[in-house]
Scaffold this active site. Structure first.
Site, PDB file in Angstrom:
ATOM      1  N   ASP A   1     -12.883  13.462   6.542  1.00  0.00           N
ATOM      2  CA  ASP A   1     -11.455  13.555   6.835  1.00  0.00           C
ATOM      3  C   ASP A   1     -10.911  12.129   6.862  1.00  0.00           C
ATOM      4  O   ASP A   1     -11.454  11.264   6.198  1.00  0.00           O
ATOM      5  CB  ASP A   1     -11.230  14.303   8.160  1.00  0.00           C
ATOM      6  CG  ASP A   1      -9.895  15.040   8.212  1.00  0.00           C
ATOM      7  OD1 ASP A   1      -8.869  14.407   7.900  1.00  0.00           O
ATOM      8  OD2 ASP A   1      -9.858  16.230   8.567  1.00  0.00           O
TER       9      ASP A   1
ATOM     10  N   HIS B   1      -9.994  11.538   3.617  1.00  0.00           N
ATOM     11  CA  HIS B   1      -8.658  12.018   3.235  1.00  0.00           C
ATOM     12  C   HIS B   1      -7.681  10.852   3.181  1.00  0.00           C
ATOM     13  O   HIS B   1      -6.795  10.818   2.333  1.00  0.00           O
ATOM     14  CB  HIS B   1      -8.164  13.069   4.227  1.00  0.00           C
ATOM     15  CG  HIS B   1      -8.922  14.359   4.138  1.00  0.00           C
ATOM     16  ND1 HIS B   1      -8.631  15.440   4.933  1.00  0.00           N
ATOM     17  CD2 HIS B   1      -9.946  14.742   3.346  1.00  0.00           C
ATOM     18  CE1 HIS B   1      -9.454  16.442   4.638  1.00  0.00           C
ATOM     19  NE2 HIS B   1     -10.258  16.033   3.684  1.00  0.00           N
TER      20      HIS B   1
END
Length: 450
Positions: free
Chosen positions: A269, A303
């Site tokens: 993430d 991300h």
């Protein structure tokens, strides 16, 4: 004081060693060392502090609770492998994604401590595969088949998801439409194996050093300092599988005077994150994240390389990011929020970022992220977030889908953003919407339609 010149000094630890094997620890990967390691930490604390030594070996353990004046030192070849038994992790009332909530205690946890450290060349493994759900679209067919055959349950439908236990799956069905459950301790006991912890959580701690180890395979976020002051985090490696749900690298949350430097991140993430609470909970706490500096860090996957938000309701200010490299992240510099958050992000200085193979935006401001309000719903002034006074300079991006995207809010556009000495090669150019007072100095975007 400017964010450019603040320093953090950590007090030296007492020169006394407490070797966990002297307390009965066994490093065979089978013996559960929870009580032994915590006994060594307690003895070190009672004796005025020092260094708790974890020698070479595989040390299976439940949660480790650090105490003041204790340095947990992992020697080269030491692996602390955390238990997959959910019952080892008691519930605590804490913060998760900006909300006050019950959650399983972190594998490494400290609260209201002073002078604590995690050092050395060893590995800290959170055994996150025992906790995390997995989405099928993120897996190869071979990997998906392997994880399904390992046990757990699969939710069929538009988005197939594997859950490690049926209880976790049922908890998700109950909690998503009714998140108030997370504030009810009795109900949370029923859903314990859904409430996966962050790997390392320090809450209201002062004078903290993390220097050297590898942190990997976290159940959720890897490192989460919350309401802490005076921290140095350096020379670490953070590794989570690229498909790991909520597999953030480091989330500096409502902290003050924090330096993160000379470290690498390869995560599932966002990698380098700044936060300060979410919506009403964050505004009530009202503790900004301020005087935080990231230097010379490399992100291999994530991300976002460097990210502010989306939980920023307590405010974010005086943040400095310098000389970092992002390789293969979804986005490079990512600023995100939405109506419902409130809070102000301001005085952010980013200087010297190299990026390549960015699959989405090199630089992105998204003010409609994960909207907490519905169309036509009335909005209070304090629920509108504001991003302003941000300087981004000396940026080189060799390849991205989109160069720069700013999508502000009608209620409060993103404003007073300066781009200077920016060179980006991308498939799509610059896009600004609901943005004001955007200054571009020596900005070059080469659009390649290939």
């Amino acid at each position: 004081m400017s964010v450019f010149d603040f320093e953090v000094k950590i007090c030296p630890f007492k020169n006394k060693e407490f070797v966990i094997t002297d307390f009965g620890a066994v490093g065979d990967g089978k013996f559960v060392n929870t009580d032994v390691i915590n006994s060594a930490i307690s003895k070190c604390n009672e004796d005025g502090g020092g260094k708790v030594i974890v020698p070479r070996g595989i040390w299976l353990s439940g949660p480790i609770i650090l105490k003041s004046n204790v340095e947990l030192h992992l020697e080269d070849g030491a692996v602390i492998l955390f238990s997959s038994n959910y019952d080892d992790y008691k519930l605590i009332y804490t913060s998760w994604e900006g909300f006050f909530t019950y959650r399983c205690i972190s594998p490494i946890y400290a609260k209201e401590c002073k002078n604590i450290a995690i050092t050395g060349k060893g590995i800290i493994d959170g055994n996150g595969g025992a906790w995390r759900p997995v989405k099928r679209f993120k897996m190869t067919e071979k990997a998906w088949k392997s994880i399904v055959e390992s046990g757990g349950v699969v939710v069929e439908g538009e988005e197939e998801i594997w859950w490690p236990t049926e209880a976790a799956m049922e908890a998700n069905k109950a909690i998503i439409p009714n998140p108030s459950i997370l504030k009810d301790e009795k109900l949370c006991e029923k859903y314990r194996d859904y409430l996966r912890p962050v790997l390392v959580n320090f809450t209201k701690c002062e004078n903290v050093l993390i220097d050297g180890p590898t942190f990997q395979n976290s159940p959720a976020w890897a490192i989460h300092p919350w309401l802490c002051e005076n921290m140095i985090i350096q020379n670490i490696n953070v590794r989570n599988p690229w498909f790991s749900q909520n597999g953030d690298g480091i989330d500096v949350d409502s902290c003050k005077y924090v330096i993160v430097k000379n470290s690498t991140f390869d995560v599932g993430d966002d990698a380098l994150c700044v936060k300060s609470g979410k919506n009403e909970d964050g505004r009530k706490l009202a503790v900004p994240c301020e005087f935080v500096r990231f230097e010379n860090c490399t992100v291999y996957h994530g991300h976002g390389g460097f990210v502010i938000g989306s939980e920023m309701s307590g405010g974010v200010k005086e943040i400095y990011v310098k000389d970092c490299t992002f390789i293969g992240t979804d986005t490079g510099l990512r600023f995100k929020s939405c109506i419902g958050r409130g809070g102000v992000v301001e005085d952010v200085f980013i200087d010297g970022i190299n990026m390549t193979e960015i699959s989405k935006e090199a630089i992105v401001f998204t003010m409609g992220y994960d909207m907490d309000t519905k169309e036509g719903q009335s909005v209070k002034t304090e629920e509108i977030p504001e991003f302003k006074n941000i300087e981004i300079k000396n940026i080189l991006c060799g390849k991205a889908e989109t160069a720069i995207s700013i999508m502000g809010l009608s209620e409060k556009p993103v404003h007073h953003i300066t781009f200077e000495n920016v060179n980006i090669t991308s498939k799509k150019p610059v896009f600004f919407e609901k943005a004001e007072n955007i200054v571009q100095k020596n900005v070059s975007v080469i659009v390649e339609n290939k």
